[in-house]
Design a protein around this motif. Structure first.
Motif, short mmCIF file in Angstrom:
data_model
loop_
_atom_site.label_atom_id
_atom_site.label_comp_id
_atom_site.label_asym_id
_atom_site.label_seq_id
_atom_site.Cartn_x
_atom_site.Cartn_y
_atom_site.Cartn_z
N HIS A 1 -19.73 -24.37 21.88
CA HIS A 1 -19.84 -23.98 20.33
C HIS A 1 -18.77 -23.18 20.13
O HIS A 1 -18.97 -21.92 19.36
N GLY A 2 -17.26 -23.81 21.38
CA GLY A 2 -16.48 -21.87 20.79
C GLY A 2 -16.49 -20.92 21.44
O GLY A 2 -14.78 -20.62 21.06
N SER A 3 -17.55 -20.61 22.30
CA SER A 3 -17.18 -19.99 22.86
C SER A 3 -16.26 -20.48 24.57
O SER A 3 -16.73 -21.70 24.94
N THR A 4 -15.84 -19.66 24.85
CA THR A 4 -14.83 -20.34 26.91
C THR A 4 -14.20 -19.48 27.44
O THR A 4 -14.56 -17.78 26.35
N VAL B 1 -10.35 -12.32 33.80
CA VAL B 1 -10.75 -13.28 32.84
C VAL B 1 -11.87 -12.68 32.35
O VAL B 1 -13.03 -12.20 32.57
N PHE B 2 -12.24 -12.66 30.74
CA PHE B 2 -12.55 -12.57 29.11
C PHE B 2 -13.47 -13.33 29.42
O PHE B 2 -13.13 -15.46 28.95
N PHE B 3 -14.56 -13.33 29.17
CA PHE B 3 -15.83 -14.32 28.96
C PHE B 3 -17.39 -13.79 28.07
O PHE B 3 -16.81 -12.61 28.11
N GLU B 4 -17.54 -14.90 27.01
CA GLU B 4 -18.85 -13.91 26.41
C GLU B 4 -19.52 -14.49 26.87
O GLU B 4 -19.84 -16.03 27.98
N ALA B 5 -21.00 -13.90 27.13
CA ALA B 5 -22.09 -14.17 27.71
C ALA B 5 -23.85 -13.48 27.26
O ALA B 5 -23.63 -12.51 26.99
N THR B 6 -24.51 -13.97 28.73
CA THR B 6 -25.72 -12.95 27.88
C THR B 6 -26.32 -12.12 28.90
O THR B 6 -27.26 -12.29 28.94
#
Length: 684
Positions: free
Chosen positions: A311-314, A324-329
Motif C-alpha cells: 500500500h505504498g510502503s517500501t 536503509v529507511f523503512f516504515e514499521a510498527t
C-alpha cells in the motif's frame, strides 16, 4: 482483492444538500422522539438500565440531518496527497533543490490529479512555509516499445510456477528479475533472467524449435532466493539490488515473514552459479537446476513487529552510508513510523517520526528529505516535508528538521467525537484491539442500541491511530443519533504477524465472528450502556460477507445485518485471492462449504426486516452474481430479505448521489429495525 473494500463517503457540502432539500415537505411527517419512551432521569441503586430508543425520522428528515452532519466537510480533502516522487534539480543557480510530484484530489474533483511542488534550498526559520500546488500540464508520450518473449515457453522454463508477482530490471540492466509463486502461494522464488533469453516474437513452431536449440548451455535463469511457509506468502514491494562488485555474486535487500512470522529485512548475498541450462526448466515443487547457493543472509531487523511493504510502503537505501529507511510498527501495532537502520552492521534502529500519530512516509532518492502524511484519532491528516539531518553510518545520528507544509491539518471537526481505542485478551491467547464510539448525548440509566462495523478480512487494519472522520464519518453520525458503534480487528487482520493473520487458513468465515462476539461481550460486561439485546452489524466486501456470516452463526446476538457487496460463494471469487487463504477447492471441500453463505441459506432467520443486501450491479470485484445466487437460495429456503441495487455502481461507490442514498438507507434501516421504539414493536 477484497482488501480494497470501499465504503467511500460522498463529501457533499451542506449548502448543496440543503438546496436539494428545499422541494421536500419534511414538516408534514410526524414521528416519535426518544423523550416519548421512558424516563430520562438517572436510575439509582441497582436498577437495570432501560432501553434508549433513537429518535424516529422520516426519509426526508434523515436526508436533511445527514446533510447537516457533512456541512463542515467542505474544507477537508477526501484524500490527502500521496504517491510522492522526488526529482533533484541540477541547476546550481536555482533557488529550488528538488521538485516533488504527487497525486491528490482537490476541490470538487473526485479523481486523482498529478501535481508538483518546488522545494526551496533555504527557508526562513521564523515562518512556516506552505508549498504551492501546481497541476502538471505537461503531456507524456511513449516513444518506443520493443516486444520480446522468452525463447522457451514460460510454463516450460518455470514449470510449477503459477504467478508472476513482481518483475523489473536490476539497476545496471544486466538482468530482468521476477518474483514467482506456486499455485498454493506457499513457495516464493526470486529469479534473474539474462536478456539473451529473450528474443523477438517467433512466427511459427519451426522457428521456435530453432531458437531453442541455439541457446548456449551457459545461458540460464538464476534462482537467487527461495522461501517456503505452511501458511501463505504475503507479496510486498521490498526488493533492492546493490550494484554488482563481482561477476559471480549479487547482493540485495529483501523482506520476509517466513523465517520468524513477522516481516523483517534481510541482506542476502547469492552466488551466481547454476547447474542447469535454459533447455531444462525450473520445478517450483521440487529441486531446481537453476538454484544458486546463498553465501550470506543477515537479519537487518528483528522482533515481534512488522516492516511495512504494501500500500505504498517500501524502503529507501543510502548506499554511501549503508543505511536503509523503512516504515514499521516497531513501537505499536496501531501506528506506522519511519525508521532507519544500518544494513551492513545491524544494531540500533532509530525512529524519525513522532509518536502519537500514524505516518505514511516517502524518502527522497538521495535520502536527504522525506514527506510524511500523518494523522491521529483526533486530528485530521496533514502533510509535512522534513529534511534528514546528520551524517555517517550510525542511525542514532539521524534526525529530522521541519522544512515545509504541503497540507496543514484543519484541526478538530465540529460535531465529530473520536472513538476510544480499547484492547482485551481473547480466549485464543491474542490481544485484540477495537474502537468504540459512544453516543454523543448519553443519559444515565440507559442502554443503547449497538452497531458493529466490520471488515475482518486479510490485508486490512481498521483499528489504528488514524483519523476516521472522513471515510468513516457515518460511524460518528450513528453515534450522534444514539447508537454505540464498535469496530474490532479479529484474527486474520494485518500488521500482527503471520500466525495472527493465518488463523483462518482453510477456514474463512469460521473464526472471525467468534472474536467479534467476544469483543462485544467484553465491552458489555464493562459498560452497562451497551444493549446486547439490540445489536446490528454492517460491512462492505469482506465485511459484507462477515455480516451475513454473523446472522447465520449468531442470530441470537445480531438482530439486523446490512451486507454490502458480499462474497457468498468462494468458488465464484478470484482464484488467486481465494486459494491463498482457502487452498484448492478439491482439497478443502468442507471448508469451502462452511465458508460460503449461499450454501447455508436455510440458516438465515425467518423473521422479516433482519437482512438488507446492498450491491452495485456493475461490481467488477465481487460480481453481482454473488448476491444473485444468494437470493436464489434464500427464495428456495423461504427466507425473507430486503435488497438495494445500485445500477451504475461498481465495487466502490463512486457517484455522490449513490453514496448519499447508501448512507440514508443504512441509517433508515437501522432506525426502523433496530434503534427506534417501532423496531421493538415490529419484532413482536
Amino acid at each position: 482483492m477484497l482488501r480494497k473494500a470501499p465504503l467511500i463517503n460522498p463529501l457533499r457540502t451542506g449548502c448543496n444538500m440543503a438546496a436539494a432539500m428545499e422541494t421536500e415537505q419534511v414538516g408534514v411527517e410526524i414521528f416519535g422522539s426518544p423523550s416519548s419512551h421512558g424516563s430520562t432521569d438517572p436510575m439509582g441503586g441497582d436498577s437495570k438500565p432501560e432501553p434508549f430508543y433513537v429518535e424516529r425520522h422520516s426519509w426526508s428528515q434523515m436526508r436533511k440531518l445527514l446533510a447537516d452532519t457533512r456541512k463542515y466537510h467542505g474544507y477537508m480533502m477526501a484524500k490527502a496527497p500521496h504517491s510522492f516522487t522526488f526529482v533533484k534539480r541540477n541547476d546550481p543557480d536555482s533557488p529550488h533543490s528538488d521538485r516533488m510530484y504527487y497525486l491528490a484530489m482537490s476541490g470538487e474533483n473526485r479523481e486523482n490529479t498529478l501535481f508538483y511542488s518546488e522545494i526551496p534550498k533555504n527557508i526562513s526559520r521564523g515562518a512556516v512555509l506552505m508549498l504551492s500546488w501546481k497541476p502538471l500540464l505537461d503531456t507524456f508520450q511513449v516513444l518506443d516499445v520493443v516486444d520480446k518473449e522468452l525463447r522457451q515457453p514460460f510454463e516450460v522454463l518455470f514449470a510449477g510456477c503459477e504467478y508472476i508477482a513482481r518483475a523489473g530490471w536490476t539497476p545496471d540492466g544486466k538482468y530482468a528479475w521476477a518474483i514467482l509463486l506456486d499455485r498454493p502461494q506457499t513457495r516464493l522464488q526470486i529469479v534473474l533472467i539474462p536478456p539473451s533469453l529473450f528474443v523477438a516474437p517467433f512466427k511459427d513452431l519451426s522457428e521456435h524449435h530453432r531458437l531453442s536449440e541455439s541457446i548456449s548451455d551457459s545461458v540460464a535463469p538464476l534462482v537467487i532466493y527461495e522461501e517456503t511457509t505452511d501458511i501463505w506468502i504475503n507479496i510486498h514491494d521490498i526488493l533492492h539490488f546493490f550494484p554488482q562488485t563481482r561477476e559471480d555474486e549479487i547482493q540485495f535487500l529483501f523482506a520476509s515473514e517466513c523465517k520468524t512470522g513477522f516481516r523483517h529485512l534481510y541482506r542476502i548475498t547469492s552466488v551466481l552459479r547454476a547447474a542447469g541450462t535454459a533447455r531444462l526448466g525450473v520445478d517450483l515443487s521440487g529441486l531446481s537446476d537453476f538454484r544458486c547457493p546463498i553465501k550470506e543472509e543477515v537479519a537487518v531487523t528483528s522482533g515481534e513487529w512488522e516492516v511495512l511493504g504494501r500500500h505504498g510502503s517500501t524502503i529507501r537505501v543510502d548506499e554511501i552510508n549503508k543505511l536503509v529507511f523503512f516504515e514499521a510498527t516497531k513501537d505499536t501495532p496501531l501506528e506506522h513510523h519511519l525508521y532507519v537502520a544500518n544494513y551492513e552492521t545491524p544494531g540500533e534502529i532509530a525512529r524519525l517520526t513522532d509518536l502519537g500519530f500514524s505516518h505514511s512516509c516517502c524518502v527522497s532518492k538521495h535520502c536527504d528529505m522525506f514527506i510524511s502524511r500523518f494523522s491521529s484519532q483526533t486530528l485530521p491528516h496533514a502533510v509535512h516535508l522534513f529534511k534528514i539531518k546528520g551524517s555517517g553510518a550510525d542511525p542514532a545520528q539521524r534526525d529530522k528538521e521541519f522544512w515545509a507544509t504541503l497540507l496543514d491539518s484543519p484541526g478538530s471537526v465540529p460535531g465529530y467525537v473520536a472513538p476510544e481505542i480499547f484492547s482485551f485478551p481473547s480466549r485464543t491467547g491474542f490481544t485484540l484491539y477495537g474502537m468504540m464510539y459512544r453516543p454523543h448525548q448519553m443519559q444515565p440509566g440507559k442502554k443503547y442500541p449497538t452497531v458493529l462495523f466490520i471488515y475482518g478480512g486479510p490485508q486490512v487494519q481498521l483499528v489504528n491511530n488514524r483519523f476516521k472522520g472522513v471515510k468513516y464519518f457515518r460511524l460518528n453520525t450513528l453515534a450522534s443519533l444514539g447508537y454505540v458503534v464498535v469496530v474490532i480487528d479479529n484474527r486474520g487482520s494485518c500488521h500482527r504477524g503471520l500466525k495472527f493473520e493465518g488463523a483462518f487458513k482453510y477456514k474463512m468465515g469460521q473464526v472471525e465472528i467468534e472474536d467479534q462476539v467476544e469483543g462485544l461481550q467484553y465491552l458489555a460486561a464493562k459498560h452497562s450502556f451497551i444493549d446486547l439485546d439490540r445489536v446490528g452489524i454492517h460491512g462492505w466486501s469482506y465485511g459484507g460477507y462477515l455480516s451475513l456470516m454473523a446472522l447465520i452463526q449468531r442470530p441470537d446476538i445480531f438482530k439486523v445485518a446490512i451486507a454490502g457487496a458480499p462474497v457468498t460463494l468462494w468458488i465464484f471469487y478470484d482464484t488467486g485471492y481465494t486459494e491463498r487463504y482457502m487452498g484448492h477447492p478439491d482439497q478443502n471441500e468442507h471448508g469451502y462449504y462452511l465458508g460460503s453463505v449461499a450454501m447455508q441459506a436455510e440458516k438465515f432467520p425467518s423473521e422479516p426486516s433482519r437482512l438488507l443486501l446492498l450491491h452495485g450491479f456493475l461490481d467488477e470485484n465481487v460480481h453481482f452474481a454473488h448476491t444473485s445466487i444468494l437470493l436464489s437460495f434464500l427464495v428456495r429456503s423461504g427466507k425473507p430479505y430486503d435488497l438495494q441495487i445500485y445500477p451504475q455502481e461498481r465495487h466502490s461507490i463512486r457517484v455522490p448521489e449513490s453514496g448519499e442514498h447508501y448512507e440514508l438507507h443504512l441509517l433508515y434501516y437501522l432506525q426502523e429495525n433496530l434503534g427506534s421504539h417501532i423496531a421493538v414493536t415490529k419484532s413482536l
